[in-house]
Design a protein around this motif. Sequence first.
Motif, PDB file in Angstrom:
ATOM      1  N   VAL A 178      69.301  -0.107  11.893  1.00  0.00           N
ATOM      2  CA  VAL A 178      69.710  -0.118  13.156  1.00  0.00           C
ATOM      3  C   VAL A 178      68.490  -0.311  14.153  1.00  0.00           C
ATOM      4  O   VAL A 178      67.429   0.354  13.823  1.00  0.00           O
ATOM      5  CB  VAL A 178      70.372   1.411  13.596  1.00  0.00           C
ATOM      6  N   ASP A 179      68.519  -1.224  15.161  1.00  0.00           N
ATOM      7  CA  ASP A 179      67.352  -1.353  15.887  1.00  0.00           C
ATOM      8  C   ASP A 179      67.467  -0.088  17.102  1.00  0.00           C
ATOM      9  O   ASP A 179      68.609   0.164  17.680  1.00  0.00           O
ATOM     10  CB  ASP A 179      67.589  -2.667  16.784  1.00  0.00           C
ATOM     11  N   VAL A 180      66.429   0.595  17.099  1.00  0.00           N
ATOM     12  CA  VAL A 180      66.341   1.668  18.063  1.00  0.00           C
ATOM     13  C   VAL A 180      64.778   1.725  18.838  1.00  0.00           C
ATOM     14  O   VAL A 180      64.245   0.864  18.574  1.00  0.00           O
ATOM     15  CB  VAL A 180      66.435   2.963  17.263  1.00  0.00           C
ATOM     16  N   VAL A 181      64.921   2.783  19.787  1.00  0.00           N
ATOM     17  CA  VAL A 181      63.817   3.119  20.439  1.00  0.00           C
ATOM     18  C   VAL A 181      63.618   4.387  20.561  1.00  0.00           C
ATOM     19  O   VAL A 181      64.330   5.117  20.296  1.00  0.00           O
ATOM     20  CB  VAL A 181      63.717   2.574  22.006  1.00  0.00           C
ATOM     21  N   THR A 182      62.390   4.704  20.874  1.00  0.00           N
ATOM     22  CA  THR A 182      62.073   6.411  21.051  1.00  0.00           C
ATOM     23  C   THR A 182      61.696   6.492  22.626  1.00  0.00           C
ATOM     24  O   THR A 182      61.703   5.513  23.062  1.00  0.00           O
ATOM     25  CB  THR A 182      60.865   6.796  20.225  1.00  0.00           C
ATOM     26  N   ASP A 183      61.572   7.792  23.051  1.00  0.00           N
ATOM     27  CA  ASP A 183      61.147   7.985  24.493  1.00  0.00           C
ATOM     28  C   ASP A 183      59.628   7.973  24.465  1.00  0.00           C
ATOM     29  O   ASP A 183      59.078   8.711  25.031  1.00  0.00           O
ATOM     30  CB  ASP A 183      61.755   9.301  24.836  1.00  0.00           C
ATOM     31  N   GLY A 184      59.082   6.872  24.073  1.00  0.00           N
ATOM     32  CA  GLY A 184      57.670   6.610  24.246  1.00  0.00           C
ATOM     33  C   GLY A 184      56.921   7.113  23.179  1.00  0.00           C
ATOM     34  O   GLY A 184      55.502   7.015  23.084  1.00  0.00           O
ATOM     35  N   LEU A 185      57.301   7.843  22.125  1.00  0.00           N
ATOM     36  CA  LEU A 185      56.771   8.297  21.040  1.00  0.00           C
ATOM     37  C   LEU A 185      56.413   7.115  19.896  1.00  0.00           C
ATOM     38  O   LEU A 185      57.130   6.473  19.737  1.00  0.00           O
ATOM     39  CB  LEU A 185      57.422   9.336  20.339  1.00  0.00           C
TER      40      LEU A 185
END
Length: 157
Positions: free
Chosen positions: A125-132
């Motif tokens: 799954v393509d995801v992002v973090t909250d800047g971490l």
Amino acid sequence: MTPALLVVLLLVVGLALLAIEVFVIPGVGLVGLLGGAAVVGAVAVAWATLGAAHGLLALGAGACAAGLLFWAFARTRAGQKMVLLETQRSGRGPDARLAALAGKEGRALTPLRPAGTVEIDERAVDVVTDGLYVEAGTPVRVSSVEGNRVVVEPRKP
């Protein structure tokens, strides 16, 4: 030639050139520029020789006639080809399966800087973090899903 006749002649020639530009050879070419210049010239001659009232009358007549030309052009086959009549949708909407990932756990397949790929339920799954920044192989948990945007955070031990 009287000034009034010159004004009428310039308006007629200018509007005829504009009509040719609009209906015969659409675009912004020399014919349209000459037509616009003739209409502006008619207004200038009327203003200078006949007075401000006649100049405003020539300006109004030229503007109304030019507006009617463009209004009529919008109803021609060529004019309708230039206008988008219906909304064309492309692309996809949100993946309904992504919403089910909220709260699930997995591991980072790639470094998340802040975007990357994680494996959840044997699915990439393509995801992002909250800047971490998250190293590959780190256990993660899905904190939220907003449309096609899946946000993860490192899992607390």
